[in-house]
Design a protein around this motif. Sequence first.
Motif, short mmCIF file in Angstrom:
data_model
loop_
_atom_site.label_atom_id
_atom_site.label_comp_id
_atom_site.label_asym_id
_atom_site.label_seq_id
_atom_site.Cartn_x
_atom_site.Cartn_y
_atom_site.Cartn_z
N GLN A 1 -14.29 4.65 -7.93
CA GLN A 1 -13.91 3.66 -6.91
C GLN A 1 -14.63 3.91 -5.60
OE1 GLN A 1 -9.83 3.86 -5.70
NE2 GLN A 1 -9.81 1.79 -4.85
N ALA A 2 -14.83 5.18 -5.28
CA ALA A 2 -15.56 5.59 -4.07
C ALA A 2 -14.81 5.24 -2.79
CB ALA A 2 -16.97 4.99 -4.05
N ASP A 3 -13.50 5.21 -2.85
CA ASP A 3 -12.70 5.04 -1.63
C ASP A 3 -11.29 5.52 -1.92
OD1 ASP A 3 -11.43 4.35 0.69
OD2 ASP A 3 -12.38 2.39 0.87
N GLY A 4 -10.99 6.75 -1.48
CA GLY A 4 -9.70 7.33 -1.77
C GLY A 4 -8.60 6.97 -0.79
N ASN A 5 -8.84 6.01 0.09
CA ASN A 5 -7.82 5.62 1.06
C ASN A 5 -6.59 5.08 0.32
OD1 ASN A 5 -6.29 4.49 3.15
ND2 ASN A 5 -8.09 3.76 4.24
N LEU A 6 -5.43 5.68 0.56
CA LEU A 6 -4.23 5.25 -0.15
C LEU A 6 -3.78 3.85 0.23
CD1 LEU A 6 -2.18 8.56 -0.25
CD2 LEU A 6 -3.24 7.37 -2.16
N ALA A 7 -4.38 3.25 1.24
CA ALA A 7 -4.13 1.84 1.53
C ALA A 7 -4.68 0.95 0.42
CB ALA A 7 -4.77 1.45 2.86
N ASN A 8 -5.56 1.49 -0.40
CA ASN A 8 -6.17 0.71 -1.49
C ASN A 8 -5.41 0.84 -2.81
OD1 ASN A 8 -8.30 -0.06 0.21
ND2 ASN A 8 -9.44 1.81 -0.27
N PHE A 9 -4.26 1.52 -2.77
CA PHE A 9 -3.44 1.70 -3.98
C PHE A 9 -2.12 0.98 -3.74
CE2 PHE A 9 -6.54 4.99 -3.90
CZ PHE A 9 -6.84 5.28 -5.22
N PRO B 1 0.82 -1.21 0.00
CA PRO B 1 0.00 0.00 0.00
C PRO B 1 0.85 1.27 0.00
CG PRO B 1 -0.79 -1.57 1.64
CD PRO B 1 0.52 -2.09 1.15
N LEU B 2 0.37 2.29 -0.70
CA LEU B 2 1.06 3.57 -0.71
C LEU B 2 0.88 4.32 0.60
CD1 LEU B 2 0.37 5.00 -4.29
CD2 LEU B 2 2.53 4.16 -3.38
N ARG B 3 -0.13 3.97 1.35
CA ARG B 3 -0.38 4.71 2.59
C ARG B 3 0.78 4.52 3.57
NH1 ARG B 3 -5.93 5.42 6.13
NH2 ARG B 3 -4.99 6.82 7.65
N GLY B 4 1.12 5.61 4.26
CA GLY B 4 2.16 5.55 5.26
C GLY B 4 3.54 5.81 4.72
N THR B 5 3.65 6.33 3.49
CA THR B 5 4.94 6.60 2.89
C THR B 5 4.98 8.05 2.40
OG1 THR B 5 4.24 5.92 0.67
CG2 THR B 5 5.13 4.22 2.11
N GLU B 6 6.18 8.52 2.16
CA GLU B 6 6.37 9.82 1.51
C GLU B 6 6.50 9.52 0.02
OE1 GLU B 6 6.51 13.92 1.57
OE2 GLU B 6 6.42 12.63 3.35
N LEU B 7 5.48 9.85 -0.75
CA LEU B 7 5.46 9.45 -2.15
C LEU B 7 6.58 10.12 -2.94
CD1 LEU B 7 2.68 8.38 -1.27
CD2 LEU B 7 1.78 9.10 -3.47
N THR B 8 7.30 9.31 -3.69
CA THR B 8 8.32 9.84 -4.59
C THR B 8 7.65 10.34 -5.87
OG1 THR B 8 8.67 7.73 -5.73
CG2 THR B 8 9.93 8.11 -3.69
N LEU B 9 8.41 11.05 -6.69
CA LEU B 9 7.86 11.51 -7.97
C LEU B 9 7.47 10.32 -8.85
CD1 LEU B 9 10.22 14.51 -8.87
CD2 LEU B 9 7.84 14.59 -8.07
N THR B 10 8.24 9.26 -8.79
CA THR B 10 7.92 8.06 -9.58
C THR B 10 6.60 7.46 -9.11
OG1 THR B 10 10.26 7.59 -9.94
CG2 THR B 10 8.72 5.77 -10.26
#
Length: 265
Positions: free
Chosen positions: A153-161, A67-76
């Motif tokens: 999708q109706a759920d923007g939680n970044l844990a779902n990406f 999951p992307l949640r909990g991270t500092e997103l890089t440009l990539t």
Amino acid sequence: MTSQWTTHGVELLPDTVRKRFRPDADGDPAREWLALTLLDRHAPGLAPRPLSLVGRTVVMTRLPGVPLRGTELTLTQLDALARATDRLLRAVPPGAAAVLPERRWYVRDSVAAIRRRAVQPSMPALAAGVRWLAGAEAGLLAGTATAVPVLGQADGNLANFLWDGANVRLVDFEDSGRSDRPYELAELVEHLSAWVDTGLNAAAFLARFALSPAERARLLECRRLFALLWLVFLSTDPATEARNPPGTTARQADRLLALLDAAVR
């Protein structure tokens, strides 16, 4: 918005996932199945492939990634997130998206929740948001009829990406349905997960989408709506507040006030 309630149990197997929906919860296995079926047809690989729907259990393929949640997103990662989101919002042809059931927590649902919970606003930011909503509600509702329909999708939680090192894929479609692009983008950047424990640069993310002037105007109004909705949840639901770091409610209030002062870009 389903991140606030547990609607299902998930069993992770080596190659598949079994998602069992509780009969007393709002999660909808039929919505999940329909969305996964449409995406398997129009955007294969973006979401799990649906394998079976038996009763209230959806079986699907298991996707790689974290999951992307909990991270500092890089440009990539930001590029990959934008590509995946854009692909989702373009995947289902407008004619097919137009006949889908309306997504949960669309404008009417969100406005109703705010009105029901914020009867006596407990803080200045909340009062300002309620005043804004009184003048903005008609336009927000009208936009649901005039905007190009998409599968939301109706759920923007970044844990779902899920990030696999090169691409982002999406999971959790139990509230999905007919929506519009500005509304879906607004939910993603205004979801608490985008800033409470994750570094999502909203301006940089949104700059990766070619939006018309009308879409940009609606995007700002939808961001204000989601910011107000989250402030309502945080200030009226102790469980929501307890699940987030101390100070989240005050930061959300500041976020709403900034959006109310912002101009369309």
